[in-house]
Design a protein around this motif. Sequence first.
Motif, PDB file in Angstrom:
ATOM      1  N   THR A 203      -0.199  16.826  -7.943  1.00  0.00           N
ATOM      2  CA  THR A 203       0.910  15.881  -7.858  1.00  0.00           C
ATOM      3  C   THR A 203       0.375  14.523  -7.421  1.00  0.00           C
ATOM      4  O   THR A 203      -0.665  14.427  -6.767  1.00  0.00           O
ATOM      5  CB  THR A 203       1.972  16.381  -6.862  1.00  0.00           C
ATOM      6  OG1 THR A 203       3.060  15.463  -6.834  1.00  0.00           O
ATOM      7  CG2 THR A 203       1.389  16.516  -5.478  1.00  0.00           C
ATOM      8  N   LEU A 204       1.097  13.480  -7.808  1.00  0.00           N
ATOM      9  CA  LEU A 204       0.706  12.116  -7.472  1.00  0.00           C
ATOM     10  C   LEU A 204       1.952  11.250  -7.550  1.00  0.00           C
ATOM     11  O   LEU A 204       2.755  11.378  -8.478  1.00  0.00           O
ATOM     12  CB  LEU A 204      -0.365  11.602  -8.442  1.00  0.00           C
ATOM     13  CG  LEU A 204      -1.122  10.330  -8.055  1.00  0.00           C
ATOM     14  CD1 LEU A 204      -2.005  10.591  -6.848  1.00  0.00           C
ATOM     15  CD2 LEU A 204      -1.978   9.836  -9.218  1.00  0.00           C
ATOM     16  N   SER A 205       2.080  10.372  -6.580  1.00  0.00           N
ATOM     17  CA  SER A 205       3.264   9.520  -6.524  1.00  0.00           C
ATOM     18  C   SER A 205       2.989   8.174  -7.185  1.00  0.00           C
ATOM     19  O   SER A 205       1.848   7.705  -7.242  1.00  0.00           O
ATOM     20  CB  SER A 205       3.701   9.317  -5.069  1.00  0.00           C
ATOM     21  OG  SER A 205       4.731   8.353  -4.981  1.00  0.00           O
ATOM     22  N   GLU A 206       4.057   7.555  -7.654  1.00  0.00           N
ATOM     23  CA  GLU A 206       3.945   6.208  -8.213  1.00  0.00           C
ATOM     24  C   GLU A 206       3.490   5.210  -7.154  1.00  0.00           C
ATOM     25  O   GLU A 206       2.858   4.195  -7.478  1.00  0.00           O
ATOM     26  CB  GLU A 206       5.294   5.784  -8.797  1.00  0.00           C
ATOM     27  CG  GLU A 206       5.303   4.379  -9.391  1.00  0.00           C
ATOM     28  CD  GLU A 206       6.702   3.836  -9.558  1.00  0.00           C
ATOM     29  OE1 GLU A 206       6.852   2.826 -10.246  1.00  0.00           O
ATOM     30  OE2 GLU A 206       7.643   4.432  -8.995  1.00  0.00           O
ATOM     31  N   GLU A 207       3.773   5.501  -5.883  1.00  0.00           N
ATOM     32  CA  GLU A 207       3.386   4.605  -4.795  1.00  0.00           C
ATOM     33  C   GLU A 207       1.878   4.395  -4.755  1.00  0.00           C
ATOM     34  O   GLU A 207       1.396   3.367  -4.288  1.00  0.00           O
ATOM     35  CB  GLU A 207       3.869   5.174  -3.455  1.00  0.00           C
ATOM     36  CG  GLU A 207       5.368   5.393  -3.365  1.00  0.00           C
ATOM     37  CD  GLU A 207       6.137   4.080  -3.360  1.00  0.00           C
ATOM     38  OE1 GLU A 207       5.576   3.083  -2.869  1.00  0.00           O
ATOM     39  OE2 GLU A 207       7.280   4.055  -3.857  1.00  0.00           O
ATOM     40  N   VAL A 208       1.125   5.363  -5.228  1.00  0.00           N
ATOM     41  CA  VAL A 208      -0.331   5.247  -5.206  1.00  0.00           C
ATOM     42  C   VAL A 208      -0.796   4.103  -6.094  1.00  0.00           C
ATOM     43  O   VAL A 208      -1.799   3.424  -5.795  1.00  0.00           O
ATOM     44  CB  VAL A 208      -0.964   6.584  -5.654  1.00  0.00           C
ATOM     45  CG1 VAL A 208      -2.466   6.453  -5.806  1.00  0.00           C
ATOM     46  CG2 VAL A 208      -0.625   7.679  -4.652  1.00  0.00           C
ATOM     47  N   LEU A 209      -0.103   3.843  -7.196  1.00  0.00           N
ATOM     48  CA  LEU A 209      -0.528   2.841  -8.172  1.00  0.00           C
ATOM     49  C   LEU A 209      -0.029   1.436  -7.858  1.00  0.00           C
ATOM     50  O   LEU A 209      -0.523   0.471  -8.449  1.00  0.00           O
ATOM     51  CB  LEU A 209      -0.054   3.238  -9.567  1.00  0.00           C
ATOM     52  CG  LEU A 209      -0.418   4.646 -10.045  1.00  0.00           C
ATOM     53  CD1 LEU A 209       0.144   4.886 -11.436  1.00  0.00           C
ATOM     54  CD2 LEU A 209      -1.922   4.865 -10.025  1.00  0.00           C
ATOM     55  N   ILE A 210       0.925   1.305  -6.947  1.00  0.00           N
ATOM     56  CA  ILE A 210       1.510  -0.008  -6.668  1.00  0.00           C
ATOM     57  C   ILE A 210       0.487  -1.021  -6.148  1.00  0.00           C
ATOM     58  O   ILE A 210       0.516  -2.188  -6.551  1.00  0.00           O
ATOM     59  CB  ILE A 210       2.697   0.148  -5.697  1.00  0.00           C
ATOM     60  CG1 ILE A 210       3.848   0.869  -6.406  1.00  0.00           C
ATOM     61  CG2 ILE A 210       3.161  -1.205  -5.173  1.00  0.00           C
ATOM     62  CD1 ILE A 210       5.053   1.124  -5.525  1.00  0.00           C
ATOM     63  N   PRO A 211      -0.462  -0.667  -5.264  1.00  0.00           N
ATOM     64  CA  PRO A 211      -1.425  -1.674  -4.785  1.00  0.00           C
ATOM     65  C   PRO A 211      -2.392  -2.169  -5.837  1.00  0.00           C
ATOM     66  O   PRO A 211      -3.204  -3.051  -5.545  1.00  0.00           O
ATOM     67  CB  PRO A 211      -2.177  -0.922  -3.663  1.00  0.00           C
ATOM     68  CG  PRO A 211      -1.301   0.202  -3.284  1.00  0.00           C
ATOM     69  CD  PRO A 211      -0.603   0.602  -4.531  1.00  0.00           C
ATOM     70  N   MET A 212      -2.355  -1.636  -7.071  1.00  0.00           N
ATOM     71  CA  MET A 212      -3.296  -2.029  -8.122  1.00  0.00           C
ATOM     72  C   MET A 212      -2.543  -2.655  -9.289  1.00  0.00           C
ATOM     73  O   MET A 212      -2.350  -2.026 -10.340  1.00  0.00           O
ATOM     74  CB  MET A 212      -4.097  -0.798  -8.584  1.00  0.00           C
ATOM     75  CG  MET A 212      -4.907  -0.155  -7.474  1.00  0.00           C
ATOM     76  SD  MET A 212      -5.728   1.378  -7.968  1.00  0.00           S
ATOM     77  CE  MET A 212      -4.301   2.493  -8.081  1.00  0.00           C
ATOM     78  N   PRO A 213      -2.120  -3.901  -9.168  1.00  0.00           N
ATOM     79  CA  PRO A 213      -1.300  -4.518 -10.220  1.00  0.00           C
ATOM     80  C   PRO A 213      -2.057  -4.777 -11.515  1.00  0.00           C
ATOM     81  O   PRO A 213      -1.440  -4.909 -12.569  1.00  0.00           O
ATOM     82  CB  PRO A 213      -0.830  -5.828  -9.577  1.00  0.00           C
ATOM     83  CG  PRO A 213      -1.872  -6.148  -8.554  1.00  0.00           C
ATOM     84  CD  PRO A 213      -2.346  -4.829  -8.033  1.00  0.00           C
ATOM     85  N   ASN A 214      -3.395  -4.870 -11.452  1.00  0.00           N
ATOM     86  CA  ASN A 214      -4.186  -5.167 -12.648  1.00  0.00           C
ATOM     87  C   ASN A 214      -4.768  -3.919 -13.300  1.00  0.00           C
ATOM     88  O   ASN A 214      -5.608  -4.030 -14.196  1.00  0.00           O
ATOM     89  CB  ASN A 214      -5.321  -6.128 -12.294  1.00  0.00           C
ATOM     90  CG  ASN A 214      -4.802  -7.496 -11.893  1.00  0.00           C
ATOM     91  OD1 ASN A 214      -3.937  -8.064 -12.564  1.00  0.00           O
ATOM     92  ND2 ASN A 214      -5.315  -8.038 -10.794  1.00  0.00           N
ATOM     93  N   LEU A 215      -4.351  -2.740 -12.853  1.00  0.00           N
ATOM     94  CA  LEU A 215      -4.896  -1.507 -13.411  1.00  0.00           C
ATOM     95  C   LEU A 215      -4.513  -1.385 -14.887  1.00  0.00           C
ATOM     96  O   LEU A 215      -3.339  -1.396 -15.241  1.00  0.00           O
ATOM     97  CB  LEU A 215      -4.375  -0.309 -12.624  1.00  0.00           C
ATOM     98  CG  LEU A 215      -5.017   1.039 -12.952  1.00  0.00           C
ATOM     99  CD1 LEU A 215      -6.487   1.031 -12.575  1.00  0.00           C
ATOM    100  CD2 LEU A 215      -4.291   2.164 -12.225  1.00  0.00           C
ATOM    101  N   GLY A 216      -5.517  -1.265 -15.722  1.00  0.00           N
ATOM    102  CA  GLY A 216      -5.263  -1.154 -17.159  1.00  0.00           C
ATOM    103  C   GLY A 216      -5.850   0.079 -17.789  1.00  0.00           C
ATOM    104  O   GLY A 216      -5.589   0.376 -18.956  1.00  0.00           O
TER     105      GLY A 216
END
Length: 514
Positions: A203-216
């Motif tokens: 499992t993984l939350s969307e909150e994990v990706l929020i600090p990385m705005p440039n993740l492509g």
Amino acid sequence: MRLWQPFPVARVHYPAERTQPNIAQSITLPPPACLLPTVHPGARSSSRFRMRAIPPLLLFCLFLLLLPSIQMKKPGKGRGLKGARHKLTRDRARGPRRHSRSGPSGLVSPNCLESPESGHVFVDCQERRLSFIPTANTWSNKPKHLLLARNRIKVLHDGAFLGYENLDSLDLQQNQISLVEDGAFQGLTKLTTLLLQHNRLQTLSEEVLIPMPNLGYLRLYDNPWNCLCPIDSLVRTLQVPSNRNLGNHARCAKPIWLKNMKLKHVDPELLCKEPDPANNQQSNETGYTGALEPSSIRSKPDVTTVCFTYHYPQIRMDCSNRGFTEVPSGIPDNVVHIDLSHNSISHLKARDFHAAKSLRTLNLSNNNMEHLDKGSLTGLLHLQELDLSNNNLTFVQHGVLEDLYFLLHLKLEGNLWVCDYSIQYMVYWLSLHPGVSPSGLVCYSPLEYAGESVEEYVKAYNRECPKQQSRPDQDQTDPKLWNTLMEAQAELEEEELEPSALRVPQKYQIIRLS
């Protein structure tokens, strides 16, 4: 007998910087009372006993005399207890500066490789048995790319990457990560590539990706994803059209009714919905889940999900020991190195690598390969190293190597090369490409040439041709027969065998070869 003598005067000297004018420079101390004799008249036995007990008392009194002078010295400059404690505290304070590669809890991490590549600092900590993330001040320069693949990391805690603000790519694949806290990637605002495939994430939350705005670019496949309500926000994020390179190929491992469905395709409404017991029981009885993809859809294994992909410093795919019987499909066009060794690819077919236009090295060793089609290496214009060693090749047919303009290394040892006329194409092609460095081109059969270099065999073969050409036909050398009816008839017969486009009046020279 004299049992007591006056003790010398004990002088206490103060350093120059700590002079005390009100205190005498020398102090006269009276003899301790413990040293005064107490001999009773007529008690010789007791006096002898006290005389024997004087030496230990003497040592104790000397200690009392020296104690004030020890305490009056500067702290940390002497050899007393306070100085030892001060030195230990100082060494502890300097410890982290001496060992620059220290990790949490005092653990010293293995030496990682720091190397600049095109102006970017790469830190390679792959296969170092690390169970923690090294702190950012461990490195001499701020890294741009951090490679932590194939370690023993299990949990990514909050703030694990604080200090890595300049990080552009982070490779965490092939660890044992089962938990990523919401603030684990805090501060990685410049991160564009995150590799989390081949771990144990459920499992993984969307909150994990929020600090990385440039993740492509995000890789999550080969994790046992539990497609239930906790990953609802993650699935919705991955399915946003602009996030087309986030989470590709990741599939559900459970529950059973969603098994093998891609996270990109699963309906988010099903994640938080309770399954219908009747339908679930019916699917268990029939063995049909409705989500399993038919095996006939994929004729070839997908190289992206089966192989290990490493992106830095150059894109490399490790497809060795995967049980492939043919070249897998989906090789990206930006792959630079690919290892397909130790599989069971016996036949290389045409256009197997037509999309791998950037390939520089190709390893096909140890595959029991027997045949290469003419167009099997088509499109590999930039290939520099080709490894065909330890296979069952007997020859390479004409035209197979024609597209390898920039080849530098060709490994051919461990094959069953047959030294006959069919092997001459290989030697001919190598003679036209002197920049290629071949290795292992040795005759395996026939027995009379076994162990001999193929190049030497071809030279010996060609040396025999002039001997047979030195006996020309009498009809060609006799001047009496030139321009006669016999020669005209011979020319007419030759013209009938050739295409009409080549039928032009000219003289022919006939050379017979055995």
